[in-house]
Design an enzyme around this catalytic site. Sequence first.
Site, PDB file in Angstrom:
ATOM      1  N   ASP A 191      -8.425  -3.118  -0.436  1.00 48.73           N
ATOM      2  CA  ASP A 191      -7.020  -3.451  -0.644  1.00 48.73           C
ATOM      3  C   ASP A 191      -6.214  -2.156  -0.591  1.00 48.73           C
ATOM      4  OD1 ASP A 191      -4.570  -4.403  -1.410  1.00 48.73           O
ATOM      5  OD2 ASP A 191      -5.284  -5.452  -3.186  1.00 48.73           O
ATOM      6  N   HIS A 193      -3.025  -1.626  -1.164  1.00 47.42           N
ATOM      7  CA  HIS A 193      -1.792  -2.152  -1.748  1.00 47.42           C
ATOM      8  C   HIS A 193      -0.894  -1.050  -2.282  1.00 47.42           C
ATOM      9  CE1 HIS A 193      -4.194  -1.210  -5.202  1.00 47.42           C
ATOM     10  NE2 HIS A 193      -4.971  -2.271  -5.091  1.00 47.42           N
ATOM     11  N   GLU A 219      -6.917  -5.428   3.384  1.00 48.01           N
ATOM     12  CA  GLU A 219      -5.846  -6.189   2.734  1.00 48.01           C
ATOM     13  C   GLU A 219      -4.577  -5.353   2.586  1.00 48.01           C
ATOM     14  OE1 GLU A 219      -5.270  -8.229  -1.698  1.00 48.01           O
ATOM     15  OE2 GLU A 219      -7.267  -7.994  -0.817  1.00 48.01           O
ATOM     16  N   GLU A 245      -0.344 -12.330  -0.823  1.00 47.68           N
ATOM     17  CA  GLU A 245      -0.210 -12.490  -2.267  1.00 47.68           C
ATOM     18  C   GLU A 245       1.209 -12.271  -2.759  1.00 47.68           C
ATOM     19  OE1 GLU A 245      -1.203  -8.656  -4.778  1.00 47.68           O
ATOM     20  OE2 GLU A 245      -2.769  -8.929  -3.278  1.00 47.68           O
ATOM     21  N   HIS A 295      -5.369 -14.933  -4.125  1.00 45.01           N
ATOM     22  CA  HIS A 295      -5.233 -13.754  -4.973  1.00 45.01           C
ATOM     23  C   HIS A 295      -5.321 -14.192  -6.432  1.00 45.01           C
ATOM     24  CE1 HIS A 295      -2.696 -10.857  -7.324  1.00 45.01           C
ATOM     25  NE2 HIS A 295      -3.489 -10.024  -6.713  1.00 45.01           N
TER      26      HIS A 295
END
Length: 405
Positions: A191, A193, A219, A245, A295
């Site tokens: 991820d 993010h 992700e 998400e 998520h």
Amino acid sequence: MKITGIRTFLMHAGQPDPSKWASDGHASHVTQHKLEGTRNWLFLKIETDEGITGIGECSGWPRVIETAIKDIAPLLIGEDPAHIEKLWQKMQIAMMGHGMLGTVGAGAMTGIDMALWDIKGKALGVPVWMLLGGKLRDRIPIYSHANTAERALAVKSRGINTIKCGGVSDPVRKVAMLRETVGDEMDIAIDLHGPPWMTPADACRLVRALEPYELLWVEDPIAPDNLEGYRRIRDAAHIPLASGERTATIFGERQLIEEELVDVIQPDTGRAGGITQMKKIAAMAEAHHIQMAPHSGSLGPVAEYAALHVLASIPNALILERIDDDWEGRRHTIVPHPVQEGGSIAVPDAPGLGCDIDEDFVARFPSEGNVSVPVQESANSYNPGTYGERLYVQTRLSRRSYFNP
């Protein structure tokens, strides 16, 4: 049956220990019953004149959403809870005057919608998955988080076959280390993010560098509002992409799905718009051969139950995010605690969602705050000297060392 009231339960949930969380730089501990960190869980209960109560969970910005629920509640009093789609549409129209509220508005509707499905299941004496068309599977595979070799081996020893790491500071070396640690038999996802999010050019370079490790997915490599950037990454590399998400409802997820910008869609079970919307998102994704992996990293246990029912009933269910040991209070919040064996969870069979919260335990942890800067400076997610700028998107410096293991 008529709705007679809606009660909310806002609690300050413990932050996951950094070693158990796929993000760099978080910390938590309990001091004199006060939980540090900023994670909140918001639950609600819908009451009816026949004594049947439905439970739901809302995410997206829990402290703000609690106010939204109290504002929406008068619209639902006196309504028949059986007409779930009708009530969802009524809420959507009622909130439009405030603008398109995204995950905040959808988060409020999510908990209400979830509770309505719970009521219907209880009234009919069947689990929610039966109302969604029956179940395809009795168990739902899960993945956990791991950023270190020690954590990865601990997860593996428990029979969990998939891990996800995170953070943007040193992704290629982290993935290489994890692959060497767990071998080829486990799946690994990452991820990315932010903040800071990478630029599309950097993300293309990074995803190509990750190709040899055969990841389950990459992700959120770029800011979620840069859909054209996802198309660039798609064209640049051969690796599954995952996202979704941070948006909500079929309207928020539509472009990712219809333009096939991702291989895995990840609506958040607490803010996607409810079970009603989760089922519709899954159907949209199925038409494009896109898998669904909800998520669940920051959610509480009621939304997890809802995800189990959805994933049991859809053909394109891939896997569920789960950090069962993130905070010891999680298992005390819910009754009963989900039954996990190795790398999967049993689909509940009780009527409705099949769970309830311990109201007394929840009340012990009142909210202390719900907004934070996502990472500490020591996480090294930002280029040196730029942490104080709090940038949303940033080009990577020291590029040769960053993109090579």
